[in-house]
Design an enzyme around this catalytic site. Structure first.
Site, PDB file in Angstrom:
ATOM      1  N   TYR A 104       0.932  -1.294  -0.046  1.00  0.00           N
ATOM      2  CA  TYR A 104      -0.003  -0.090  -0.085  1.00  0.00           C
ATOM      3  C   TYR A 104       0.743   1.423  -0.248  1.00  0.00           C
ATOM      4  CZ  TYR A 104      -4.229   2.668   1.153  1.00  0.00           C
ATOM      5  OH  TYR A 104      -5.408   3.142   1.429  1.00  0.00           O
ATOM      6  N   LYS A 173      -6.433  -1.483  -3.935  1.00  0.00           N
ATOM      7  CA  LYS A 173      -7.431  -1.040  -2.712  1.00  0.00           C
ATOM      8  C   LYS A 173      -8.348  -2.434  -2.577  1.00  0.00           C
ATOM      9  CE  LYS A 173      -7.077   3.194  -2.145  1.00  0.00           C
ATOM     10  NZ  LYS A 173      -7.152   4.083  -0.709  1.00  0.00           N
ATOM     11  N   GLY A 302      -9.429  19.512  -3.350  1.00  0.00           N
ATOM     12  CA  GLY A 302      -9.667  18.618  -4.620  1.00  0.00           C
ATOM     13  C   GLY A 302     -10.860  17.589  -3.795  1.00  0.00           C
ATOM     14  N   ASN A 419      -0.384  11.925  -0.077  1.00  0.00           N
ATOM     15  CA  ASN A 419       0.379  10.575  -0.392  1.00  0.00           C
ATOM     16  C   ASN A 419       1.060  10.524  -1.786  1.00  0.00           C
ATOM     17  OD1 ASN A 419      -0.699   9.488   2.186  1.00  0.00           O
ATOM     18  ND2 ASN A 419      -2.347   8.643   0.894  1.00  0.00           N
TER      19      ASN A 419
HETATM   20  N1  LIG Z   1      -4.572  10.299   3.632  1.00  0.00           N
HETATM   21  C1  LIG Z   1      -5.540   9.700   3.056  1.00  0.00           C
HETATM   22  O1  LIG Z   1      -6.341   8.729   3.300  1.00  0.00           O
HETATM   23  C2  LIG Z   1      -5.760  10.320   1.738  1.00  0.00           C
HETATM   24  C3  LIG Z   1      -6.717  10.043   0.892  1.00  0.00           C
HETATM   25  C4  LIG Z   1      -7.007  10.751  -0.295  1.00  0.00           C
HETATM   26  C5  LIG Z   1      -6.272  11.532  -0.840  1.00  0.00           C
HETATM   27  N2  LIG Z   1      -5.241  11.724  -0.180  1.00  0.00           N
HETATM   28  C6  LIG Z   1      -3.810  12.404  -0.874  1.00  0.00           C
HETATM   29  O2  LIG Z   1      -4.522  13.757  -0.803  1.00  0.00           O
HETATM   30  C7  LIG Z   1      -3.782  14.466  -2.126  1.00  0.00           C
HETATM   31  C8  LIG Z   1      -5.079  14.958  -3.101  1.00  0.00           C
HETATM   32  O3  LIG Z   1      -5.881  13.895  -3.526  1.00  0.00           O
HETATM   33  P1  LIG Z   1      -7.282  14.179  -4.099  1.00  0.00           P
HETATM   34  O4  LIG Z   1      -7.796  12.716  -4.564  1.00  0.00           O
HETATM   35  O5  LIG Z   1      -8.032  15.148  -3.458  1.00  0.00           O
HETATM   36  O6  LIG Z   1      -6.573  14.787  -5.573  1.00  0.00           O
HETATM   37  P2  LIG Z   1      -7.182  15.911  -6.289  1.00  0.00           P
HETATM   38  O7  LIG Z   1      -6.476  16.258  -7.512  1.00  0.00           O
HETATM   39  O8  LIG Z   1      -8.767  15.714  -6.342  1.00  0.00           O
HETATM   40  O9  LIG Z   1      -7.115  17.526  -5.284  1.00  0.00           O
HETATM   41  C9  LIG Z   1      -5.977  18.030  -5.270  1.00  0.00           C
HETATM   42  C10 LIG Z   1      -6.091  19.462  -5.084  1.00  0.00           C
HETATM   43  O10 LIG Z   1      -5.020  19.983  -4.391  1.00  0.00           O
HETATM   44  C11 LIG Z   1      -5.162  21.445  -5.266  1.00  0.00           C
HETATM   45  N3  LIG Z   1      -3.571  21.873  -5.197  1.00  0.00           N
HETATM   46  C12 LIG Z   1      -2.475  21.585  -5.840  1.00  0.00           C
HETATM   47  N4  LIG Z   1      -1.518  22.255  -5.915  1.00  0.00           N
HETATM   48  C13 LIG Z   1      -1.892  23.200  -4.939  1.00  0.00           C
HETATM   49  C14 LIG Z   1      -1.146  23.919  -4.438  1.00  0.00           C
HETATM   50  N5  LIG Z   1       0.014  24.477  -4.500  1.00  0.00           N
HETATM   51  N6  LIG Z   1      -1.590  24.810  -3.237  1.00  0.00           N
HETATM   52  C15 LIG Z   1      -3.040  24.667  -2.865  1.00  0.00           C
HETATM   53  N7  LIG Z   1      -3.674  23.507  -3.511  1.00  0.00           N
HETATM   54  C16 LIG Z   1      -3.051  22.800  -4.506  1.00  0.00           C
HETATM   55  C17 LIG Z   1      -5.568  21.097  -6.655  1.00  0.00           C
HETATM   56  O11 LIG Z   1      -6.173  22.344  -7.271  1.00  0.00           O
HETATM   57  C18 LIG Z   1      -6.765  20.012  -6.424  1.00  0.00           C
HETATM   58  O12 LIG Z   1      -7.898  20.653  -6.076  1.00  0.00           O
HETATM   59  C19 LIG Z   1      -3.050  13.284  -2.759  1.00  0.00           C
HETATM   60  O13 LIG Z   1      -1.823  13.341  -2.429  1.00  0.00           O
HETATM   61  C20 LIG Z   1      -3.584  11.859  -2.113  1.00  0.00           C
HETATM   62  O14 LIG Z   1      -2.883  11.141  -1.938  1.00  0.00           O
HETATM   63  C21 LIG Z   1      -4.717  11.079   0.985  1.00  0.00           C
HETATM   64  O1  LIG Z   2      -4.344   5.017  -1.428  1.00  0.00           O
HETATM   65  C1  LIG Z   2      -4.090   5.805  -0.328  1.00  0.00           C
HETATM   66  O2  LIG Z   2      -3.073   5.371   0.330  1.00  0.00           O
HETATM   67  C2  LIG Z   2      -5.067   6.813   0.479  1.00  0.00           C
HETATM   68  C3  LIG Z   2      -5.827   7.593  -0.714  1.00  0.00           C
HETATM   69  O3  LIG Z   2      -6.805   6.787  -1.286  1.00  0.00           O
HETATM   70  C4  LIG Z   2      -5.076   8.227  -1.677  1.00  0.00           C
HETATM   71  O4  LIG Z   2      -5.588   8.505  -2.849  1.00  0.00           O
HETATM   72  O5  LIG Z   2      -3.892   8.803  -1.243  1.00  0.00           O
HETATM   73 MN   LIG Z   3      -7.099   7.200  -3.194  1.00  0.00          MN
END
Ligand SMILES: NC(=O)c1ccc[n+]([C@@H]2O[C@H](COP(=O)([O-])OP(=O)(O)OC[C@H]3O[C@@H](n4cnc5c(N)ncnc54)[C@H](O)[C@@H]3O)[C@@H](O)[C@H]2O)c1
Ligand SMILES: O=C(O)C[C@H](O)C(=O)O
Ligand SMILES: [Mn+2]
Length: 571
Positions: A104, A173, A302, A419
């Site tokens: 993962y 996943k 996002g 991530n």
């Molecule tokens: N910890 C978790 O469980 C978890 C779950 C989902 C997503 N994530 C992480 O969160 C991040 C975003 O995922 P997502 O699915 O929302 O992607 P996404 O593309 O939908 O969203 C990212 C957002 O960040 C914005 N962004 C990009 N650069 C930026 C900057 N310099 N300043 C401010 N905003 C900025 C983008 O415009 C976008 O709206 C990824 O790294 C993903 O791995 C973590």
């Molecule tokens: O896949 C993961 O580790 C968490 C999350 O769904 C992501 O998109 O970052």
């Molecule tokens: Mn994801």
């Protein structure tokens, strides 16, 4: 019930010889007993010794350790999964904490980025827009004879924080559902929705295995996805459909479009929202305050950012009993164009409307030459108590930002969730140092403990949706729920928060450790199923004490059963 369930002691199997050895769901390798070897034509096909699952695990673990990089270990485990799924899941469960980061986040991100180069064997269902004429036939061929409870699908446009990857993610996943919740691997289906890719590296890569075509958008995309979802509704009406890593323009839209028609769940929006709510509930338990008393900055608006904002807001409304408008007031969302405020106009996605700040509130605050307000300025003005990162912008929570935040609050709650690890908004060890150990921290990927000024270690909780989504899905499947409703998700998040180590010891982690993820997800599943039953969205005629017993009964565990050859048996 599938062949692999340990609840059934004797399995009637129709496969023989080579075909049973090469089927990962049936293969036991050297663990086939003498009796089974005779019945299944395996005596001459296997070396003499009969091994136990313990011995097989030891051998596989030694082989794994001889692989010197996380990516090579990932490839080894992928091969193992293709050979013997009981052994694969058993091995990982025995070394969960060590091997989760291999199968993962963070290693999975490298495995997906290198998918075409590491590719050995196909897994799950590949639906490509170019082949959509035969979609129903391909779909039925793949699910033939199987009773599918759960489908994980992705169009791979926004894989973790690494963007458009063409194919990949659904299998990882889906394996986590089995590992952490006990979903039977025969009853889950990972699906790739290949609509092309805009990733130039892939398009020019000679060995790219996906459809070499620009990413299809608009009506053609919608029709393709709809065709798939109609097939799911027609052939698997009782399944749960999990969406993963769709791009921001599609994720929320598809969820809204289908949530009244089928049991759908978007992990990046809803799973992330739920696990983050649990982490913040745990943190406000430490600071002896309430959710409603916080001021929240969500940096990166996002799919995850919006899901987090909405889930926290709904949590405030439900738990602290204030109105939606009052709760919305507590949120400041920041995206690529800085603080989300009125004057950004069309740059604001419609879904974010309820969180838009007024321009008047920000008059006189320094902006850049485009009129945008940066994170530091927002921190200075509103004095946040909670700072969440879901931006993919590595290092965005600078020393200045963190120190500024710490001036305004005794225990800053800082959750850099992007991530894989290299994209984290701040290294938690640094945030700990800059706040003299005062910050309450959790990250999206695993990080080592941070050293406190007292010399003690502070465990960095992993606020990753995998701590909750397997339980949410398992609970919905257990209760045969018609939907995975907001209240079921909230029930899961509250159950998770109640299991937080910080509840007992404020110096401990904000969330349970991933080594406890199977039992934690089971508890979440029970809470979700109980809620579904209570609110009447379930399709079962039992409840109360029976929920837990039924949950245990439904769980698949990676243990071998005894096989009997039967030409009318399972295969
Ligand atoms: N910890 C978790 O469980 C978890 C779950 C989902 C997503 N994530 C992480 O969160 C991040 C975003 O995922 P997502 O699915 O929302 O992607 P996404 O593309 O939908 O969203 C990212 C957002 O960040 C914005 N962004 C990009 N650069 C930026 C900057 N310099 N300043 C401010 N905003 C900025 C983008 O415009 C976008 O709206 C990824 O790294 C993903 O791995 C973590
Ligand atoms: O896949 C993961 O580790 C968490 C999350 O769904 C992501 O998109 O970052
Ligand atoms: Mn994801």
């Amino acid at each position: 019930m599938s062949i692999l369930s340990n609840k059934k002691k004797v399995f009637h199997v129709a496969l023989r010889g080579e075909s049973i050895l090469t089927n990962p769901h049936f293969n036991k390798g050297t663990a086939f007993t003498i009796n089974e070897r005779k019945q299944f034509g395996l005596v001459g096909r296997l070396p003499y010794q009969v091994n136990t699952l313990d011995e097989q695990c030891q051998r596989a673990y030694d082989q794994l350790l001889s692989r010197d990089t996380p990516l090579r270990k990932n490839s080894f485990l992928q091969s193992l999964k293709e050979q013997n799924s009981v052994l694969f899941y058993q091995l990982i469960l025995r070394h969960l904490k060590e091997l989760m980061p291999i199968v993962y986040t963070p290693t999975e991100a490298d495995a997906i980025a290198n998918y075409s180069h590491l590719f050995r064997r196909s897994e799950g269902l590949y639906l490509t827009l170019d082949n959509q004429d035969s979609m129903e036939e391909d779909f039925l061929e793949q699910i033939r004879g199987r009773d599918i409870d759960l489908i994980v699908c992705s169009d791979a446009e926004a894989i973790l924080g690494i963007g458009d990857q063409g194919v990949g993610i659904s299998t990882a996943k889906s394996a986590i559902y089995t590992l952490l919740a006990g979903i039977d691997p025969m009853k889950s289906l990972p699906v790739v929705l290949d609509v092309g890719t805009d990733n130039e590296t892939l398009l020019t890569d000679l060995v790219y295995v996906g459809w070499r075509h620009e990413r299809v958008r608009g009506e053609a995309y919608d029709q393709f996805v709809d065709k798939f979802i109609q097939l799911v509704r027609k052939h698997l009406p009782h399944s749960l459909l999990h969406f993963e890593d769709f791009g921001v323009t599609n994720a929320q839209r598809l969820l809204e479009l289908y949530r009244d028609k089928h049991a759908v769940f978007n992990d990046d929006i809803q799973g992330t929202g739920a696990v983050t709510l649990a982490a913040v509930m745990s943190a406000v338990g430490v600071t002896k305050s309430t959710l409603a008393e916080q001021r929240y900055i969500i940096y990166g608006a996002g799919s995850a950012g919006l899901g987090i904002a909405r889930q926290l807001r709904d949590g405030i409304v439900q738990i602290d009993g204030i109105s939606v408008d009052e709760a919305n007031e507590r949120f400041y969302l920041i995206d690529k164009h800085g603080l989300i405020k009125e004057s950004l106009g069309d740059l604001i996605r419609p879904m974010l409307r309820e969180f838009v700040r007024s321009d008047k509130e920000w008059e006189g605050i320094p902006t850049n030459d485009k009129g945008e307000i940066a994170l530091l300025e927002v921190v200075k003005k509103i004095r946040p108590t909670v700072l969440i990162g879901s931006s993919t912008n590595a290092g965005a929570f600078t020393e200045e930002v963190v120190r500024e935040m710490a001036k305004g609050v005794d225990r800053p709650i800082i959750l850099p969730l992007s991530n894989p690890s290299r994209l984290v908004e701040v290294d938690p060890a640094k945030a700990n140092e800059w706040t003299n150990g005062k910050a309450l921290l959790a990250t999206g990927s695993p990080f080592p403990p941070a050293r406190m000024p007292t010399g003690k270690d502070y465990i960095i909780a992993e606020c990753n949706n995998a701590l909750i989504y397997p339980g949410l899905g398992f609970g919905a499947v257990l209760a045969k729920a018609r939907s995975l409703s907001d209240s079921m998700i909230l029930a899961g998040a509250q159950r998770l928060a109640s299991l937080s180590p910080a509840l007992k010891d404020p110096d401990d982690a904000l969330l349970p450790d991933f080594s406890d993820a199977p039992s934690v997800n089971f508890e979440i599943a029970i809470a979700v199923a109980e809620k579904a039953i209570a609110e009447g969205t379930s399709n079962v005629d039992w409840g109360g004490e029976e929920v837990r017993a039924r949950g245990k009964e439904m769980q698949w565990l990676p243990i071998y059963g005894e096989y009997v050859y039967d030409e009318n048996g399972e295969c």
